[in-house]
Design a protein around this motif. Sequence first.
Motif, PDB file in Angstrom:
ATOM      1  N   GLY C   2       0.814  -1.217   0.000  1.00  0.00           N
ATOM      2  CA  GLY C   2       0.000   0.000   0.000  1.00  0.00           C
ATOM      3  C   GLY C   2       0.832   1.244   0.000  1.00  0.00           C
ATOM      4  N   THR C   3       0.403   2.202   0.782  1.00  0.00           N
ATOM      5  CA  THR C   3       1.049   3.497   0.843  1.00  0.00           C
ATOM      6  C   THR C   3       2.373   3.391   1.590  1.00  0.00           C
ATOM      7  OG1 THR C   3      -1.075   4.609   0.793  1.00  0.00           O
ATOM      8  CG2 THR C   3       0.771   5.820   1.784  1.00  0.00           C
ATOM      9  N   ILE C   4       3.373   4.143   1.103  1.00  0.00           N
ATOM     10  CA  ILE C   4       4.686   4.192   1.749  1.00  0.00           C
ATOM     11  C   ILE C   4       4.731   5.421   2.650  1.00  0.00           C
ATOM     12  CG2 ILE C   4       7.183   4.381   1.356  1.00  0.00           C
ATOM     13  CD1 ILE C   4       6.095   1.835   0.204  1.00  0.00           C
ATOM     14  N   GLY C   5       4.941   5.209   3.937  1.00  0.00           N
ATOM     15  CA  GLY C   5       5.107   6.341   4.844  1.00  0.00           C
ATOM     16  C   GLY C   5       6.505   6.919   4.698  1.00  0.00           C
ATOM     17  N   LEU C   6       6.602   8.238   4.577  1.00  0.00           N
ATOM     18  CA  LEU C   6       7.886   8.880   4.272  1.00  0.00           C
ATOM     19  C   LEU C   6       8.204   9.975   5.276  1.00  0.00           C
ATOM     20  CD1 LEU C   6      10.159   9.177   1.993  1.00  0.00           C
ATOM     21  CD2 LEU C   6       8.774  11.095   1.176  1.00  0.00           C
ATOM     22  N   ALA C   7       9.493  10.095   5.588  1.00  0.00           N
ATOM     23  CA  ALA C   7       9.973  11.260   6.335  1.00  0.00           C
ATOM     24  C   ALA C   7      11.046  11.946   5.508  1.00  0.00           C
ATOM     25  CB  ALA C   7      10.540  10.841   7.685  1.00  0.00           C
ATOM     26  N   VAL C   8      10.971  13.261   5.454  1.00  0.00           N
ATOM     27  CA  VAL C   8      12.040  14.031   4.818  1.00  0.00           C
ATOM     28  C   VAL C   8      12.973  14.514   5.916  1.00  0.00           C
ATOM     29  CG1 VAL C   8      12.594  16.153   3.561  1.00  0.00           C
ATOM     30  CG2 VAL C   8      10.676  14.707   2.809  1.00  0.00           C
ATOM     31  N   ILE C   9      14.263  14.275   5.729  1.00  0.00           N
ATOM     32  CA  ILE C   9      15.268  14.681   6.719  1.00  0.00           C
ATOM     33  C   ILE C   9      16.056  15.847   6.154  1.00  0.00           C
ATOM     34  CG2 ILE C   9      17.092  13.840   8.264  1.00  0.00           C
ATOM     35  CD1 ILE C   9      14.563  12.081   8.327  1.00  0.00           C
ATOM     36  N   GLY C  10      15.940  16.999   6.767  1.00  0.00           N
ATOM     37  CA  GLY C  10      16.683  18.180   6.290  1.00  0.00           C
ATOM     38  C   GLY C  10      15.743  19.192   5.673  1.00  0.00           C
ATOM     39  N   ALA C  11      15.670  20.375   6.266  1.00  0.00           N
ATOM     40  CA  ALA C  11      14.754  21.403   5.786  1.00  0.00           C
ATOM     41  C   ALA C  11      15.518  22.598   5.225  1.00  0.00           C
ATOM     42  CB  ALA C  11      13.835  21.852   6.920  1.00  0.00           C
ATOM     43  N   LEU C  33       8.609  16.086   8.618  1.00  0.00           N
ATOM     44  CA  LEU C  33       9.773  16.833   8.146  1.00  0.00           C
ATOM     45  C   LEU C  33      10.662  16.986   9.373  1.00  0.00           C
ATOM     46  CD1 LEU C  33      11.511  18.420   6.215  1.00  0.00           C
ATOM     47  CD2 LEU C  33      10.115  20.441   6.655  1.00  0.00           C
ATOM     48  N   CYS C  34      11.871  16.458   9.267  1.00  0.00           N
ATOM     49  CA  CYS C  34      12.775  16.371  10.413  1.00  0.00           C
ATOM     50  C   CYS C  34      13.993  17.257  10.192  1.00  0.00           C
ATOM     51  CB  CYS C  34      13.188  14.904  10.580  1.00  0.00           C
ATOM     52  SG  CYS C  34      14.412  14.627  11.866  1.00  0.00           S
ATOM     53  N   ASP C  35      14.287  18.107  11.139  1.00  0.00           N
ATOM     54  CA  ASP C  35      15.475  18.960  11.060  1.00  0.00           C
ATOM     55  C   ASP C  35      15.923  19.261  12.484  1.00  0.00           C
ATOM     56  OD1 ASP C  35      16.656  20.982   8.625  1.00  0.00           O
ATOM     57  OD2 ASP C  35      17.111  21.537  10.696  1.00  0.00           O
ATOM     58  N   LEU C  36      17.233  19.368  12.678  1.00  0.00           N
ATOM     59  CA  LEU C  36      17.736  19.721  14.014  1.00  0.00           C
ATOM     60  C   LEU C  36      17.119  21.036  14.474  1.00  0.00           C
ATOM     61  CD1 LEU C  36      21.505  18.747  13.640  1.00  0.00           C
ATOM     62  CD2 LEU C  36      19.694  17.536  14.895  1.00  0.00           C
ATOM     63  N   ASP C  37      16.850  21.903  13.491  1.00  0.00           N
ATOM     64  CA  ASP C  37      16.219  23.195  13.775  1.00  0.00           C
ATOM     65  C   ASP C  37      14.728  23.068  13.463  1.00  0.00           C
ATOM     66  OD1 ASP C  37      15.215  25.758  13.706  1.00  0.00           O
ATOM     67  OD2 ASP C  37      16.929  26.605  12.624  1.00  0.00           O
ATOM     68  N   ALA C  38      13.950  22.756  14.495  1.00  0.00           N
ATOM     69  CA  ALA C  38      12.520  22.495  14.278  1.00  0.00           C
ATOM     70  C   ALA C  38      11.795  23.724  13.736  1.00  0.00           C
ATOM     71  CB  ALA C  38      11.862  22.029  15.585  1.00  0.00           C
ATOM     72  N   ARG C  42       9.330  24.003  10.573  1.00  0.00           N
ATOM     73  CA  ARG C  42       7.979  24.561  10.643  1.00  0.00           C
ATOM     74  C   ARG C  42       7.764  25.642   9.577  1.00  0.00           C
ATOM     75  NH1 ARG C  42       8.987  24.699  16.165  1.00  0.00           N
ATOM     76  NH2 ARG C  42       8.294  22.667  16.986  1.00  0.00           N
ATOM     77  N   ARG C  43       8.785  26.457   9.384  1.00  0.00           N
ATOM     78  CA  ARG C  43       8.655  27.512   8.365  1.00  0.00           C
ATOM     79  C   ARG C  43       8.506  26.905   6.968  1.00  0.00           C
ATOM     80  NH1 ARG C  43      12.663  29.917  11.403  1.00  0.00           N
ATOM     81  NH2 ARG C  43      14.248  29.281   9.900  1.00  0.00           N
ATOM     82  N   VAL C  44       9.203  25.819   6.729  1.00  0.00           N
ATOM     83  CA  VAL C  44       9.096  25.168   5.409  1.00  0.00           C
ATOM     84  C   VAL C  44       7.678  24.641   5.200  1.00  0.00           C
ATOM     85  CG1 VAL C  44       9.799  23.115   4.112  1.00  0.00           C
ATOM     86  CG2 VAL C  44      11.532  24.615   5.149  1.00  0.00           C
ATOM     87  N   LEU C  45       7.118  24.023   6.209  1.00  0.00           N
ATOM     88  CA  LEU C  45       5.779  23.450   6.060  1.00  0.00           C
ATOM     89  C   LEU C  45       4.711  24.538   5.989  1.00  0.00           C
ATOM     90  CD1 LEU C  45       6.039  20.413   8.511  1.00  0.00           C
ATOM     91  CD2 LEU C  45       5.935  20.334   6.016  1.00  0.00           C
ATOM     92  N   GLY C  46       4.961  25.657   6.622  1.00  0.00           N
ATOM     93  CA  GLY C  46       3.978  26.732   6.632  1.00  0.00           C
ATOM     94  C   GLY C  46       2.923  26.497   7.699  1.00  0.00           C
ATOM     95  N   GLU C  47       1.923  27.395   7.718  1.00  0.00           N
ATOM     96  CA  GLU C  47       0.951  27.393   8.811  1.00  0.00           C
ATOM     97  C   GLU C  47      -0.281  26.553   8.527  1.00  0.00           C
ATOM     98  OE1 GLU C  47       0.083  31.457   9.943  1.00  0.00           O
ATOM     99  OE2 GLU C  47       1.996  32.070   9.053  1.00  0.00           O
ATOM    100  N   TYR C  48      -0.285  25.875   7.390  1.00  0.00           N
ATOM    101  CA  TYR C  48      -1.519  25.202   6.983  1.00  0.00           C
ATOM    102  C   TYR C  48      -1.314  23.704   6.824  1.00  0.00           C
ATOM    103  CZ  TYR C  48      -2.669  30.027   5.774  1.00  0.00           C
ATOM    104  OH  TYR C  48      -2.880  31.372   5.815  1.00  0.00           O
ATOM    105  N   SER C  49      -0.236  23.161   7.400  1.00  0.00           N
ATOM    106  CA  SER C  49       0.125  21.781   7.099  1.00  0.00           C
ATOM    107  C   SER C  49      -0.211  20.831   8.250  1.00  0.00           C
ATOM    108  CB  SER C  49       1.633  21.701   6.823  1.00  0.00           C
ATOM    109  OG  SER C  49       2.013  20.368   6.642  1.00  0.00           O
ATOM    110  N   THR C  50      -0.583  19.624   7.903  1.00  0.00           N
ATOM    111  CA  THR C  50      -0.835  18.586   8.903  1.00  0.00           C
ATOM    112  C   THR C  50       0.368  17.677   9.096  1.00  0.00           C
ATOM    113  OG1 THR C  50      -1.702  17.126   7.195  1.00  0.00           O
ATOM    114  CG2 THR C  50      -3.300  18.543   8.313  1.00  0.00           C
ATOM    115  N   SER C  54       9.712  17.219  13.451  1.00  0.00           N
ATOM    116  CA  SER C  54      10.512  16.590  14.508  1.00  0.00           C
ATOM    117  C   SER C  54      11.927  17.109  14.426  1.00  0.00           C
ATOM    118  CB  SER C  54      10.499  15.066  14.347  1.00  0.00           C
ATOM    119  OG  SER C  54      11.428  14.498  15.253  1.00  0.00           O
ATOM    120  N   ASP C  55      12.573  17.242  15.575  1.00  0.00           N
ATOM    121  CA  ASP C  55      14.002  17.559  15.560  1.00  0.00           C
ATOM    122  C   ASP C  55      14.829  16.350  15.985  1.00  0.00           C
ATOM    123  OD1 ASP C  55      13.466  17.426  18.219  1.00  0.00           O
ATOM    124  OD2 ASP C  55      14.039  19.485  18.683  1.00  0.00           O
ATOM    125  N   SER C  56      14.183  15.173  15.991  1.00  0.00           N
ATOM    126  CA  SER C  56      14.876  13.974  16.446  1.00  0.00           C
ATOM    127  C   SER C  56      14.819  12.885  15.378  1.00  0.00           C
ATOM    128  CB  SER C  56      14.227  13.451  17.736  1.00  0.00           C
ATOM    129  OG  SER C  56      14.577  12.091  17.926  1.00  0.00           O
TER     130      SER C  56
END
Lengths: 362, 362, 362, 362
Positions: C2-11, C33-38, C42-50, C54-56
């Motif tokens: 089925g669907t592949i769950g994905l995480a992007v590392i690095g913003a 979306l994972c970055d040491l600088d959370a 957050r800025r990359v995803l914007g204010e409308y994202s679900t 994570s920073d871990s």
Amino acid sequence: MGTIGLAVIGAGYWGPNLVRNAQATPGLRLRYLCDLDADRARRVLGEYSTVAVSDSLDEVLADPSVDAVAIATPAATHLPVAMAALEAGKHVLVEKPLAATYAEGRQLVEAADRRGLTLMLDHTYCYTAAVQHLRDLVRGGGIGSVQYLDSVRINLGLVQPDVDVLWDLAPHDLSIFLSILPEGVQPIAVAAHGSDPIGAGRACVAHLTIELTGGAMAHVHVNWLSPTKVRTMIIGGSARTVVFDDLNPAQRVAIYDRGVDRKEAGEVGAGERAQTLISYRTGDMVAPALPEKEALRSVMAEFHASITESRPPLTDGRSGLQVLSILEAASASLAQGGAFLPILGGEFAASNTDSSTEGANA
Amino acid sequence: MGTIGLAVIGAGYWGPNLVRNAQATPGLRLRYLCDLDADRARRVLGEYSTVAVSDSLDEVLADPSVDAVAIATPAATHLPVAMAALEAGKHVLVEKPLAATYAEGRQLVEAADRRGLTLMLDHTYCYTAAVQHLRDLVRGGGIGSVQYLDSVRINLGLVQPDVDVLWDLAPHDLSIFLSILPEGVQPIAVAAHGSDPIGAGRACVAHLTIELTGGAMAHVHVNWLSPTKVRTMIIGGSARTVVFDDLNPAQRVAIYDRGVDRKEAGEVGAGERAQTLISYRTGDMVAPALPEKEALRSVMAEFHASITESRPPLTDGRSGLQVLSILEAASASLAQGGAFLPILGGEFAASNTDSSTEGANA
Amino acid sequence: MGTIGLAVIGAGYWGPNLVRNAQATPGLRLRYLCDLDADRARRVLGEYSTVAVSDSLDEVLADPSVDAVAIATPAATHLPVAMAALEAGKHVLVEKPLAATYAEGRQLVEAADRRGLTLMLDHTYCYTAAVQHLRDLVRGGGIGSVQYLDSVRINLGLVQPDVDVLWDLAPHDLSIFLSILPEGVQPIAVAAHGSDPIGAGRACVAHLTIELTGGAMAHVHVNWLSPTKVRTMIIGGSARTVVFDDLNPAQRVAIYDRGVDRKEAGEVGAGERAQTLISYRTGDMVAPALPEKEALRSVMAEFHASITESRPPLTDGRSGLQVLSILEAASASLAQGGAFLPILGGEFAASNTDSSTEGANA
Amino acid sequence: MGTIGLAVIGAGYWGPNLVRNAQATPGLRLRYLCDLDADRARRVLGEYSTVAVSDSLDEVLADPSVDAVAIATPAATHLPVAMAALEAGKHVLVEKPLAATYAEGRQLVEAADRRGLTLMLDHTYCYTAAVQHLRDLVRGGGIGSVQYLDSVRINLGLVQPDVDVLWDLAPHDLSIFLSILPEGVQPIAVAAHGSDPIGAGRACVAHLTIELTGGAMAHVHVNWLSPTKVRTMIIGGSARTVVFDDLNPAQRVAIYDRGVDRKEAGEVGAGERAQTLISYRTGDMVAPALPEKEALRSVMAEFHASITESRPPLTDGRSGLQVLSILEAASASLAQGGAFLPILGGEFAASNTDSSTEGANA
């Protein structure tokens, strides 16, 4: 004033761009994407969005968290949709053209005036770094007096089901002209030729010739059938001439110190022939560095600013109305075989205050 | 028939090119360069030439070793100079335009006809490899039916003392149109707009809109004031569209398999909407390899061949006359504010034989 | 599957593109979306994202709903980040270059092999319509045998703090070369020259000369200091030559039937001179119509497909390893003043199965 | 001094250009066109010329009305032909390269020096308006210090029977480099890579990497096999960068105020990271107006002036010798697999006077 709550109306071709840029604009809060086809709106937003979908304009307009709407529906629907929004007290940003006719557009301008609401046209090109540079240059006297304008906007385009190529493409060229022409230089008459060589039922190729105050001529060539894409505008001036090539990102604006001058009589001896009155300049060209930015982001910022600062936006309803008056005269000329027809609308602008006249040129 | 003795009349802008190419053409023998200013003629020939200089047209025409003349004098003098040559029994190659008016041009065509002499126009562009490729392609049906033509010829040009930009530049575009249009597709009416923003006393920017048999539209934009040089022609067809860019030596002709089609009613189901009648092609582009050659060399070769083979040249007097009829109608339209005016000359061609009608299209 | 769950590392620079395209790819479900600088995430995803922030990395890798990760962190961190992901059983898509060294990259390839996980390189260019057309053309024999390659990638670029211009830009050219070269034609030695005229502490201008199996030569010019942007690749073949100009959207790929041929001895008479063995073709050019698509969308689709179909992706770990082996040899050559050095890695590929060798070329 | 009597030696590819321009140059009197094949010489002159034809170099050199010769014979014959001319007391203009080897070229320079005769190289490009603008700009400090040079000269070219692509094409690039580089910046070592993918028996594609005094790098790419023609040179400077595109007549020279700067340590605070030492300029571009002229006309004028003024020409024998020294080192590097080799000739220049050293840079 704080954050402006916004709804985008229309999830078709242009709506997604409004959605994306609204979300990235500080001070705007996107509340809804509204479309009669809610599924289409959902597809535009994607599966990760917190923005609400609605298929009811009434629902959206009834929501007090919505302060303003951005309309990207077919032109024929601009009057009812925008009027409903204005009557609900919402500020309005509307995709070009303002409305399907000058008379409809005028109703919207008057309604916005009455209520003191912002009515802004999404003349996107006027917010590009290139056109803003042109505007400063031309209005600031940097090319001397304007001698002629020539705009070519051709490519293999979508044959629109409801409008001809003039109404589809020329609003871009006309809004740029209005944006950059110095105050006091205005379109006063227009002649249009067009043809429909594929039997589409409406002109697919058209040429507009526009007479400006002072005698200069502007020309617009729009064409849906060209296999190659051209987006070039020349603004000839007495001191310099500018070429704006929107498809050359490395050199969108080029300012040429080249041209033909006529010496004044006093400068030549009595015995010299008329021909010696002409002289030529072949100087350098300068391509100014322009910032890279998305014009629609600036549209959104201007919409926000005009609301919060209670001032007319750069491309206000009157500029949209002026575009409509040229298009209507052009359509009439097209129907009459290309005769020059006067451009209406002056009396409307004249009946307003100085500041609003100024706005019409903005 | 052996070698053709030739005199070039006029040592101004174009004469040196005629001299150079005449000298390099087998079968031609250049006898004279004739100019009222003999020193100018001498400077053109240089210090190493055996060609005779004369300042007397009479002397040249009286010389029986001169079989033909190539005329590169101002248009206003074409009638007397060419008529004198024809009356002296000389074949005539004349720089465009054929004469200063249609009436004058017609006198020359009739005089040449009466005497059975070659009267050829130096429509140089028609002899380029690019235009000859276009001609074969378009007349051979390679682009389907012609839907529109668009030609732009703008640059910082010499403001002519005697003619406006239409008469100076548009003969190139018009002679190319006439050369490539399929038989049966002819210019029938023209509207012209122009302006003189520098006060030169004649139009420096002009737009021609031409209606063709069958309803297609051709447009020509000529401009002496543009800081950049453009020489682009688009010929839109129902099957393919060609772009001819004379300033792109690596790709002068590009043939696009792109366009907009309208399906015939029978091809779509009754229930489908009108919009589905439109379809788009976005196929490959082909840039044919073209031989490098100097067009004026081919002009000279055709002049020689038409004389020795006693046949009309590709660009005969009638094609020159057709250009004049369009220019005259355009000038009248310009004076009348851009109204469409019929293009005269059809009755003249019609009064002639089939072969001469054919020649008029050539 | 089925669907592949994905995480992007690095913003950082590239991460937002991965986020946007992952969200638009059917079958992928973006979880984090994972970055040491959370805050940056957050800025990359914007204010409308679900999408979760994570920073871990540990937290993300511990989440069983995450099947795969897309890594856009600095190259020096690729080994630990990708290794942790592989050890947690996640499939990995990694930005170029695969790792900071060949040895590190080899650890990742071996780890992915051991666990049967997808290890894919985001060699974005290989997924453009242009490169895929080139690949089909060149591998399909459409240009004959490959005679030379020449790639220029210059512009005013960001001087990277950690890598020189070779490691920053040349991976694009090298991965394209590897993608289009026919099987059996491989880089075997490389010489590199570079300079650092601004005192940046690393090469800002560099030239790579690569010897291919069979003797053909490839050349790459990369430059961070050029005021103009050039992205042009020429692939010379015995039958045709292709020019790929990535900055010409109207004509990205042009196939020329032009070239120089040497006739075989049998084709020329004994008496003819050596020079007659050379002949020239100057035929037409064809610019194929290419679909407009975003390459990164295809990268995501291929990542998804390679996971669900349990097959190596087009740009698998071995292709990333091959790029590293060329870069390492080039760096060594640069340090040694430009000597030709052999490209390592063949023995590694050789120790694997035929299918994996095939993968290395892919 | 009065008129200079001239003979052109060689009626092949380049000779006709010398003939045409010599005839048009005030102060030069063309006496002979000399070729072993007198018929070829006659064909070049045409049927209307008073210039004498000769197939005997001895005859021409014995004629006291001949003061100077312009040699356009194959490079291998430059030594005997030019030496005979010098020994007969004639000034010499010789097509590039000066001779087949550095040793031969040196003999010619020494012979001319001994006799006080002009020995001039026809490095035509150095006399174009573009290169002269570059020279003034670069030597005048207008781009700051030179950071790198990059020249590309590729097209479908004639595979020469006697020389490889380096010797055929690179003299153009090298002579331009020498002409524009500031005094004190000289080529000191060269590495060359080449390939012969068509089996022509000599390199058809080649890359030169040249180290300059001070550490800057110059690169030359020459190629006979490219289907497209490129003639582009970039001269990167610390203050500005110039792009010279010889195939763009509307904009041959473009001066960019763009680049990457490194701030000096004192300009940044102690706490700032190394990365902050880098800054970017993205300013305007200026394309200077350049006069249209034929460079070979200026070559002839300089040849005449250097003779009548008894001064070294801009492109004297030493500049030709310097080109030969680079070509010889490049050929040796090519044979040795691309190693950097020192460029000889410095000691020769050094053994001469200051003025001759200056001449070598000219």
